[in-house]
Enzyme design. Structure first.
Site, short mmCIF file in Angstrom:
data_model
loop_
_atom_site.label_atom_id
_atom_site.label_comp_id
_atom_site.label_asym_id
_atom_site.label_seq_id
_atom_site.Cartn_x
_atom_site.Cartn_y
_atom_site.Cartn_z
N ASP A 225 -7.41 103.83 -39.09
CA ASP A 225 -6.25 103.36 -39.84
C ASP A 225 -5.99 104.37 -40.94
O ASP A 225 -6.87 105.15 -41.33
CB ASP A 225 -6.51 101.96 -40.41
CG ASP A 225 -5.22 101.19 -40.67
OD1 ASP A 225 -4.14 101.83 -40.75
OD2 ASP A 225 -5.28 99.96 -40.79
N TRP A 226 -4.77 104.38 -41.44
CA TRP A 226 -4.34 105.45 -42.35
C TRP A 226 -5.08 105.34 -43.68
O TRP A 226 -4.91 104.38 -44.43
CB TRP A 226 -2.82 105.37 -42.54
CG TRP A 226 -2.05 106.25 -41.60
CD1 TRP A 226 -1.08 107.15 -41.95
CD2 TRP A 226 -2.19 106.38 -40.17
NE1 TRP A 226 -0.60 107.81 -40.83
CE2 TRP A 226 -1.27 107.36 -39.73
CE3 TRP A 226 -3.00 105.77 -39.23
CZ2 TRP A 226 -1.13 107.73 -38.40
CZ3 TRP A 226 -2.87 106.14 -37.89
CH2 TRP A 226 -1.96 107.10 -37.49
#
Length: 828
Positions: A225-226
């Site tokens: 995930d970012w």
């Protein structure tokens, strides 16, 4: 080019260990790195469970907006979901996007989950089936899908750091199950979440290696995930393959050094690069041929966006069909469908009627080319046939909305919208452009930019005390006609990217405005490291009198043949980055429904939310229709249902409590950083059954425009352990209209040697029948529905002996029961 292991190894041999390591973090926020030596172009990624935004937050780059994921699960129609996946893929290809960051396979563990709209359901089997359908639809058209957020990322509170404690059986049977279904469907990427599980952050967790890559045989790419990668060596030694975003992740040069000094083995990095190259080859991004449309997409440009072609009629028609297919008729006392031939006046009531909420808040948000409100849809359906009266009712609780182009003008051009300027440290203008509204998440960066300024000339239609605001972080100010309203330094309280870059909190001030007297509103925020650049300017007129507003609505309803009142949640209540603290729609909206219902018994209440809300008036209204967040065609699709052109096809994918206190699982707040899943296997309807509680509406509930009798359940006398079981359910249409019924099958295991739910969902099939016709639904119960995870043996096992099969129309209504004998291998 070929995609054989030999070819991948040959390409890998062209790169130095350092070059291999550098391939494994992003080049930009949304792109992977290119490698000319291999003919490898950048891969472009985009958020998009309900639409494909692309690489920029810019309202001029529009995207087809589908109903929310919870609405898609409510269709219980995998063929339709697969078609919608194809629509998303076509949109991705138009935008040069290779990888779609969808579907979200986390569960509705608690009704308070703030991101329910982006997740499918409370049940692992239904979530897995619907998610797999979306994966197939997206990937059939050459776009890669991403199963996220692996795993147990089921609430938003402290989501960057929360440590979920879940027992091994529940993890295997409940939370991992939808991801296994996605892998079985061939998903190309899996996204590791922000959270930790049992003490280890997911980006370094052993669960990435096993069961994902080992037991399940996943040969795709595990992407973070970012911003979820916060360290180098432990994450690099794990099953994580790609750190996003770049180029400043903890991998990059740090990973190259770790490989050089031997703290991260070269063969570990090589496996990650092989996976990335296999993905690129599948996407046509590897080799020395001409770049595809994706490869020619804009790398790092800040040029104005190209206009998007108009949405094709077939895309609009499919999105509209999905609205009706997912809408759930919760209750109906002979009111729906409304007959347009017998209507002269229809009252459409509520702020959500005119500004229907079409999508949830957060990173999944897109800018649709248009949005059809419920009011728009009703007016279009009744044009030339009946008069439509709209009363806005009270303003929903929540923050002031961003400035829209219909409420202000650019002070420089006089055209609708706002003026965006980028200023240097001395206040000199570096760049200026007109934008459509006040929500500017990515103002264009130019060299020397120091301050973002958004100005708008307000043209009030209501006199009184207005609420004006500016959202963002860092030093901000707000002025009206040159008079300061607020100024201060507002540091970000979190590094959550959804908060910093998408939903920054607003600071508010009040000001008196008069009708006919324009006012110049100017907001400024300085650009500082770590604060993002999102800037949002908002304005809200004085709230209507809380007592007078329901009375006005009641008068309109009393003078109409039918009333449609629309209530719902706001972005303040259902949004990424936050869990809810209540399921209430608020006293003002509940009072509105009661007032309208008392004035006109022919009242339909339309509920505009992404997840469960309390409906304390549900037994008093003529009908309750759940619209979810219905996407851009919402109003037309709902009008199709309201006026009988389409049947409400939806069934609840999640149990709805009458009151929050009734729900078996309400904890989303960690203690000392830990969130225990103490309920174990008993999530959703399983928990309700375990505690012998009765909800407002069970998982699987939903009415149509006809009635059904469940007449007979046929189960084979015996089945072998590890085999699928086919059961047949005969149902009869007992109403006066053709319709569709979703036949649901549940399992129970009386006298089990291991802990089990009272019963659990195991399969379904949809059938259609004419009035009076009997049809047989054939339901495949997969072998996995009968198995359990044996912690001692660390293996799947299936108990032999007597099982119970139940069939009906919801988890709480299963009138048909039969026994099934499960025998072991070699039994006669």
């Amino acid at each position: 080019m070929g995609t054989s292991d030999e070819e991948i190894d040959r390409l890998l041999g062209k790169l130095t260990p350092r070059a291999r390591a550098l391939l494994l973090d992003g080049a930009t926020t949304w792109r992977t790195r290119a490698e000319p030596a291999l003919g490898l172009r950048e891969l472009v990624m985009s958020d998009g469970p309900a639409g494909v935004r692309g690489e920029a937050w810019d309202e001029r780059i529009t995207s087809v907006l589908l109903p929310s994921a919870s609405a898609l699960a409510a269709t219980w129609d995998e063929d339709l979901v697969e078609s919608l996946g194809g629509l998303l893929a076509a949109e991705a290809r138009r935008k040069g996007v290779d990888v779609l960051l969808a579907p979200t396979l986390n569960l509705h563990r608690s009704p308070l989950g703030g991101r329910h709209f982006e997740c499918f359901s409370e049940d692992p089997e239904l979530t897995g089936r619907v998610g797999a359908a979306l994966v197939r639809g997206v990937q059939a058209h050459g776009v890669a899908a991403t199963a996220k957020h692996y795993v147990a990322n089921d609430s938003e509170t402290d989501r960057l750091t929360v440590d979920v404690r879940v027992d091994e059986r529940a993890l295997r049977e409940v939370y991992l199950a939808p991801f296994e279904a996605a892998v079985d469907a061939g998903v190309r990427l899996v996204m590791a979440g922000y959270n930790a599980v049992d003490g280890t952050t997911m980006t370094a967790n052993a669960l990435l290696s096993d069961p994902l890559k080992g037991e399940w045989g996943f040969d795709g790419v595990v992407v973070s995930d970012w911003g979820a990668v916060r360290s180098t060596e432990d994450t690099a030694r794990s099953g994580l393959d790609l750190a996003m975003p770049g180029p400043d992740s903890p991998w990059g040069e740090a990973l190259a050094r770790a490989v050089a000094d031997g703290t991260v083995p070269e063969d570990t990095v090589d496996d990650k690069v092989r996976r990335l190259l296999r993905l690129a080859a599948w996407l046509g991004a590897l080799g020395e041929g001409e770049p595809t449309a994706s490869g020619a997409a804009r790398a790092g440009t800040e040029a104005p966006p190209a206009p998007r072609p108009a949405v094709a009629p077939r895309e609009r028609a499919l999105a509209r069909r999905a609205v009706a297919a997912g809408s759930v008729l919760l209750a109906n006392r002979g009111v729906l469908p409304l007959d347009p031939g017998h209507l002269r006046t229809v009252a459409v009531i509520g702020a959500h009627a005119a500004r229907t909420r079409t999508q949830g808040g957060g990173s999944a948000g897109v800018f649709p080319p248009h949005e059809v409100s419920v009011l728009d849809g009703v007016r279009a359906a009744l044009r030339g046939r009946a008069r439509v009266v709209h009363v806005p009712g009270p303003r929903p609780d929540g923050p002031a909305p961003p400035l829209g182009h219909d409420a202000c003008t650019d002070p420089r051009s006089g055209l609708p919208g706002v003026l965006l300027r980028m200023l240097d440290a001395d206040g000199r203008e570096l760049y200026a452009e007109r934008r459509r509204g006040g929500r500017l998440l990515e103002p264009r960066l130019v060299p020397g930019a120091h301050t973002v300024e958004i100005s708008a000339r307000l043209r009030p239609r209501t006199a009184g005390r207005w609420t004006l605001g500016v959202a963002g972080f860092g030093r901000m100010s707000l002025a009206l006609d040159g008079r300061p309203l607020l100024a201060g330094d507002f540091p970000p309280p979190t590094d959550d990217p959804a908060v910093v870059h998408v939903n920054p909190p607003a600071q508010y001030a009040g000001a008196d405005l008069a009708v006919g007297q324009d006012a110049l509103l100017v907001a400024r925020r300085e650009l500082a490291p770590g604060t993002g650049r999102a800037t949002v300017v908002s304005a809200a007129p004085p709230a209507p009198d809380a007592a007078a507003s329901p009375a006005e609505a009641a008068r309109a309803a009393a003078g109409a043949d039918a009333a449609i009142v629309v209530v719902g949640t706001t972005e303040h209540g259902e949004c990424e980055g936050y869990d809810r603290t209540t399921l209430s729609l608020g006293a003002t909206q509940n009072a509105l429904v009661r007032a309208v219902t008392a004035a006109n018994p022919c009242t339909v209440t339309v509920v505009n939310s992404g997840g469960p809300v309390e409906l304390p008036w549900r037994d008093a209204v003529g009908a309750v229709l759940l619209a979810w967040f219905p996407g851009q065609e919402g109003g037309d699709g709902l009008a199709d249902v309201l006026f009988g052109r389409a049947e409400p096809g939806g069934r609840l994918p999640t149990t709805w409590p009458a009151a929050l206190a009734d729900a078996p699982v309400t904890r989303t707040l960690p203690a000392d950083g830990r969130l225990p899943y103490d309920e174990g296997l008993h999530v959703g309807h399983r928990g309700w059954l375990r505690h012998a509680r009765v909800p407002a509406y069970w998982f699987g509930h939903g009415l149509g425009y006809t009635t059904w009798a469940h007449e007979e359940l046929t189960v084979p006398p015996r089945a072998g352990a590890g085999e699928d079981v086919t059961v047949r359910v005969r149902v009869r249409n007992t109403g006066a209209r053709s319709g569709r019924e979703v036949v649901q099958v549940y399992l129970a295991r009386p006298g089990s040697a291991v802990e089990r739910p009272v019963r659990w969902f195991a399969g379904y099939a949809a059938v259609r029948a004419r009035p009076g016709e009997s049809v047989t639904a054939t339901v495949r119960v997969p072998a996995r529905a009968l198995r359990h995870w044996c912690v001692r043996e660390r293996a799947w096992r299936t108990e032999t002996g007597r099982w119970r099969v139940l069939a009906g129309r919801s988890a709480g209504e299963v009138p048909l029961v039969a026994d099934l004998e499960v025998v072991g291998p070699g039994s006669g």
